[in-house]
Write a protein that holds these residues in place. Structure first.
Motif, PDB file in Angstrom:
ATOM      1  N   GLU A 163     -54.687  34.912 -31.205  1.00 24.68           N
ATOM      2  CA  GLU A 163     -54.491  35.119 -29.769  1.00 24.68           C
ATOM      3  C   GLU A 163     -53.055  35.549 -29.504  1.00 24.68           C
ATOM      4  O   GLU A 163     -52.114  35.043 -30.114  1.00 24.68           O
ATOM      5  CB  GLU A 163     -54.832  33.847 -28.993  1.00 24.68           C
ATOM      6  CG  GLU A 163     -56.314  33.478 -29.096  1.00 24.68           C
ATOM      7  CD  GLU A 163     -56.669  32.231 -28.310  1.00 24.68           C
ATOM      8  OE1 GLU A 163     -55.998  31.957 -27.298  1.00 24.68           O
ATOM      9  OE2 GLU A 163     -57.607  31.518 -28.715  1.00 24.68           O
ATOM     10  N   LYS A 356     -63.639  23.156 -29.932  1.00 31.29           N
ATOM     11  CA  LYS A 356     -62.767  23.352 -28.779  1.00 31.29           C
ATOM     12  C   LYS A 356     -61.537  24.153 -29.182  1.00 31.29           C
ATOM     13  O   LYS A 356     -61.167  24.220 -30.358  1.00 31.29           O
ATOM     14  CB  LYS A 356     -62.350  21.993 -28.193  1.00 31.29           C
ATOM     15  CG  LYS A 356     -61.324  21.234 -29.021  1.00 31.29           C
ATOM     16  CD  LYS A 356     -60.840  19.987 -28.301  1.00 31.29           C
ATOM     17  CE  LYS A 356     -59.703  19.310 -29.073  1.00 31.29           C
ATOM     18  NZ  LYS A 356     -59.209  18.106 -28.398  1.00 31.29           N
ATOM     19  N   HIS A 357     -60.876  24.726 -28.189  1.00 28.51           N
ATOM     20  CA  HIS A 357     -59.703  25.550 -28.442  1.00 28.51           C
ATOM     21  C   HIS A 357     -58.586  24.725 -29.077  1.00 28.51           C
ATOM     22  O   HIS A 357     -58.411  23.547 -28.771  1.00 28.51           O
ATOM     23  CB  HIS A 357     -59.211  26.172 -27.132  1.00 28.51           C
ATOM     24  CG  HIS A 357     -58.216  27.272 -27.317  1.00 28.51           C
ATOM     25  ND1 HIS A 357     -56.888  27.044 -27.590  1.00 28.51           N
ATOM     26  CD2 HIS A 357     -58.372  28.613 -27.289  1.00 28.51           C
ATOM     27  CE1 HIS A 357     -56.265  28.200 -27.691  1.00 28.51           C
ATOM     28  NE2 HIS A 357     -57.139  29.176 -27.518  1.00 28.51           N
ATOM     29  N   THR A 358     -57.811  25.356 -29.950  1.00 28.83           N
ATOM     30  CA  THR A 358     -56.702  24.659 -30.596  1.00 28.83           C
ATOM     31  C   THR A 358     -55.642  24.235 -29.576  1.00 28.83           C
ATOM     32  O   THR A 358     -55.429  24.906 -28.561  1.00 28.83           O
ATOM     33  CB  THR A 358     -56.046  25.546 -31.662  1.00 28.83           C
ATOM     34  OG1 THR A 358     -54.978  24.815 -32.294  1.00 28.83           O
ATOM     35  CG2 THR A 358     -55.457  26.813 -31.065  1.00 28.83           C
ATOM     36  N   LYS A 402     -56.315  35.213 -23.882  1.00 31.52           N
ATOM     37  CA  LYS A 402     -56.874  34.148 -23.044  1.00 31.52           C
ATOM     38  C   LYS A 402     -55.754  33.609 -22.160  1.00 31.52           C
ATOM     39  O   LYS A 402     -55.046  32.665 -22.541  1.00 31.52           O
ATOM     40  CB  LYS A 402     -57.471  33.039 -23.912  1.00 31.52           C
ATOM     41  CG  LYS A 402     -58.673  33.496 -24.741  1.00 31.52           C
ATOM     42  CD  LYS A 402     -59.251  32.336 -25.544  1.00 31.52           C
ATOM     43  CE  LYS A 402     -60.439  32.796 -26.379  1.00 31.52           C
ATOM     44  NZ  LYS A 402     -61.002  31.699 -27.202  1.00 31.52           N
ATOM     45  N   CYS A 405     -54.893  30.010 -21.734  1.00 31.40           N
ATOM     46  CA  CYS A 405     -54.384  29.307 -22.916  1.00 31.40           C
ATOM     47  C   CYS A 405     -52.929  29.688 -23.198  1.00 31.40           C
ATOM     48  O   CYS A 405     -52.074  28.836 -23.416  1.00 31.40           O
ATOM     49  CB  CYS A 405     -55.251  29.630 -24.130  1.00 31.40           C
ATOM     50  SG  CYS A 405     -57.017  29.312 -23.900  1.00 31.40           S
ATOM     51  N   GLY A 426     -52.014  26.088 -25.197  1.00 32.71           N
ATOM     52  CA  GLY A 426     -53.321  26.116 -25.865  1.00 32.71           C
ATOM     53  C   GLY A 426     -54.307  25.273 -25.083  1.00 32.71           C
ATOM     54  O   GLY A 426     -54.452  25.436 -23.855  1.00 32.71           O
ATOM     55  N   TYR A 427     -54.976  24.365 -25.763  1.00 30.98           N
ATOM     56  CA  TYR A 427     -56.024  23.565 -25.131  1.00 30.98           C
ATOM     57  C   TYR A 427     -55.524  22.841 -23.880  1.00 30.98           C
ATOM     58  O   TYR A 427     -54.487  22.181 -23.895  1.00 30.98           O
ATOM     59  CB  TYR A 427     -56.568  22.550 -26.130  1.00 30.98           C
ATOM     60  CG  TYR A 427     -57.624  21.642 -25.563  1.00 30.98           C
ATOM     61  CD1 TYR A 427     -58.925  22.112 -25.369  1.00 30.98           C
ATOM     62  CD2 TYR A 427     -57.329  20.326 -25.213  1.00 30.98           C
ATOM     63  CE1 TYR A 427     -59.911  21.285 -24.842  1.00 30.98           C
ATOM     64  CE2 TYR A 427     -58.307  19.489 -24.672  1.00 30.98           C
ATOM     65  CZ  TYR A 427     -59.589  19.987 -24.496  1.00 30.98           C
ATOM     66  OH  TYR A 427     -60.556  19.156 -23.962  1.00 30.98           O
ATOM     67  N   CYS A 431     -58.490  25.829 -20.512  1.00 33.50           N
ATOM     68  CA  CYS A 431     -58.584  26.505 -21.822  1.00 33.50           C
ATOM     69  C   CYS A 431     -59.366  25.590 -22.734  1.00 33.50           C
ATOM     70  O   CYS A 431     -58.815  24.652 -23.328  1.00 33.50           O
ATOM     71  CB  CYS A 431     -57.195  26.786 -22.379  1.00 33.50           C
ATOM     72  SG  CYS A 431     -57.188  27.386 -24.087  1.00 33.50           S
TER      73      CYS A 431
END
Length: 432
Positions: A163, A356-358, A402, A405, A426-427, A431
């Motif tokens: 990303e 789930k997103h990092t 994103k 994020c 990030g998460y 996000c």
């Protein structure tokens, strides 16, 4: 009585004998202690032998070494023995001439910012005629399998594991780029990486992109201290790749490395972990810790990065802070032998995790709208034209894979000229 000539020859022979005795030696015990838990049981002995063979090849004889407070070992290697000159084509065109700096480099804020590294924090440098090379370890080789291939936004197909939050300019002829990046220590999870950098790329339809990149990166998988390190990355053409596969790396270790990273390692190379980049500086080591580090709502520390094509040699040079580090010979590349068509500035995060997103952070770990002192930035964004002039970027385009994020914003001021803020946590609730 011995002549001066004989004395000189004897001295040279003594130095080379001494150097050979000081060459790095890697035992199976060292390898097992560092990597035992990360290797499949049935392959450990074979992998150990292959990696040790590669380490003996890439780690050159040294005349002096430094043990850095962060645990790195920095070897002072004779200039003509550095990995790049294992490639006959590069050895035959060895250059000692200084590059022509782009015009205007003295008039941009941040040009004289100094790069600082832990290994030489007490003022050490390698002796004349040598360069500092961070000694490659088994974990560096193993991490190739865990760090995804570096990507630009122009990679097709796009890779969902990478990303970006960047500003870019394209569809012109570029002969280099410059930006001032502030240095942070974002939290990075597991086998992820997080970086801040500049990209210089060629991107012609139907052909793989050539790329030269430089900035700072955090890769806990390789370096457990989680500190930002100076890094470079570049992609090579088929002829150089063929040499590396069939001559330099031995077929066995090459097969092993390509098995670990079937896409990334064939496409690019970090720092001095394979031959290509020619280092000229004796005070800066690629892959070593960079500092000091900016603090949230506190002091900001930044460093200027510049990559440009020297009009005399036509090689691509790297300058970090006020130090010219070295060059990538033009013969390493295909399309970049001429010029670049795409310049990017900003951040990238890699995460191979699913679900789930990092929560790996980019930049400071805060969104760009928080601004100065709180967000990561790239300022004084410039490009270099065919006449070796530095010019402010125009028509800067923003891109974020994103935005909830990792985001990016842009602006202009009399001191910073064109700049971007970028990054994020990030998460988070938006996000997932």
């Amino acid at each position: 009585m011995m002549s001066n000539y004989c004395r000189d020859i004897c001295a040279i022979i003594f130095v080379f004998v001494l150097v050979s005795l000081l060459s790095p030696v890697f035992s199976s015990k060292d390898f097992r202690e560092e990597n035992d838990s990360s290797m499949p049981a049935g392959d450990k002995l074979k992998d150990m032998e292959l990696i040790n063979a590669y380490l003996r090849k890439i780690n050159k004889p040294f005349v002096k070494s430094f043990k850095s407070p962060d645990g790195d070992v920095i070897d002072c290697v004779f200039f003509h023995l550095q990995p790049a000159f294992d490639i006959p084509e590069l050895r035959e065109k060895m250059s000692f001439s200084l590059p022509e700096l782009p015009k205007g480099h003295d008039h941009i804020a941040g040009n004289n910012l100094e790069i600082k590294q832990l290994w030489n924090s007490n003022g050490e440098s390698c002796p004349n005629g040598t360069i500092p090379i961070r000694r490659t370890s088994a974990s560096d080789i193993i991490s190739i399998s865990k760090l995804g291939k570096k990507y630009s936004i122009k990679d097709i197909p796009a890779n969902p594991d990478h990303e970006h939050a960047i500003g870019f300019v394209h569809n012109e002829e570029f002969y280099g780029a410059k930006a001032v990046l502030n240095v942070w220590k974002p939290d990075v999870i597991g086998n992820d990486f997080s970086l801040s950098q500049i990209w210089v790329l060629s991107n012609f339809p139907g052909r793989p992109a050539n790329s030269i990149e430089a900035g700072w990166q955090i890769t806990p998988n390789k370096h457990k201290d989680g500190l930002p390190r100076l890094f470079t990355y570049w992609t090579k053409h088929k002829g150089i790749k063929h040499f590396l596969l069939n001559n330099y790396c031995f077929s066995s270790i090459t097969t092993y490395i390509l098995k670990l990273q079937p896409n990334g390692y064939r496409s690019g190379c970090y720092n001095m972990i394979c031959p290509g980049f020619v280092q000229t500086s004796r005070t800066v080591s690629l892959g070593a810790v960079i500092g000091p580090i900016s603090t949230y709502n506190g002091e900001q520390y930044d460093v200027a990065f510049m990559i440009w094509k020297d009009p005399k040699s036509e090689n691509w040079w790297l300058k970090v802070g006020n130090e010219v580090i070295g060059y990538w010979p033009a013969s390493l590349f295909t399309d970049l032998r001429n010029h670049a068509t795409l310049i990017e500035y900003g951040g990238e995060v890699y995460s191979g995790s699913s679900g789930k997103h990092t929560s790996t952070q980019m930049g400071s770990g805060h969104f760009p709208d928080e601004g100065l002192g709180k967000a990561a930035y790239a300022r004084n964004l410039e490009v270099i034209d065919r006449y070796n002039n530095l010019n402010p970027v125009s028509n800067l385009i923003l891109f974020a894979d994103k935005p909830n994020c990792y985001g990016v914003t842009k602006g202009y001021s009399d001191v910073w000229h064109n700049y971007i803020y970028f990054g994020g946590p990030g998460y988070n609730p938006k996000c997932l």
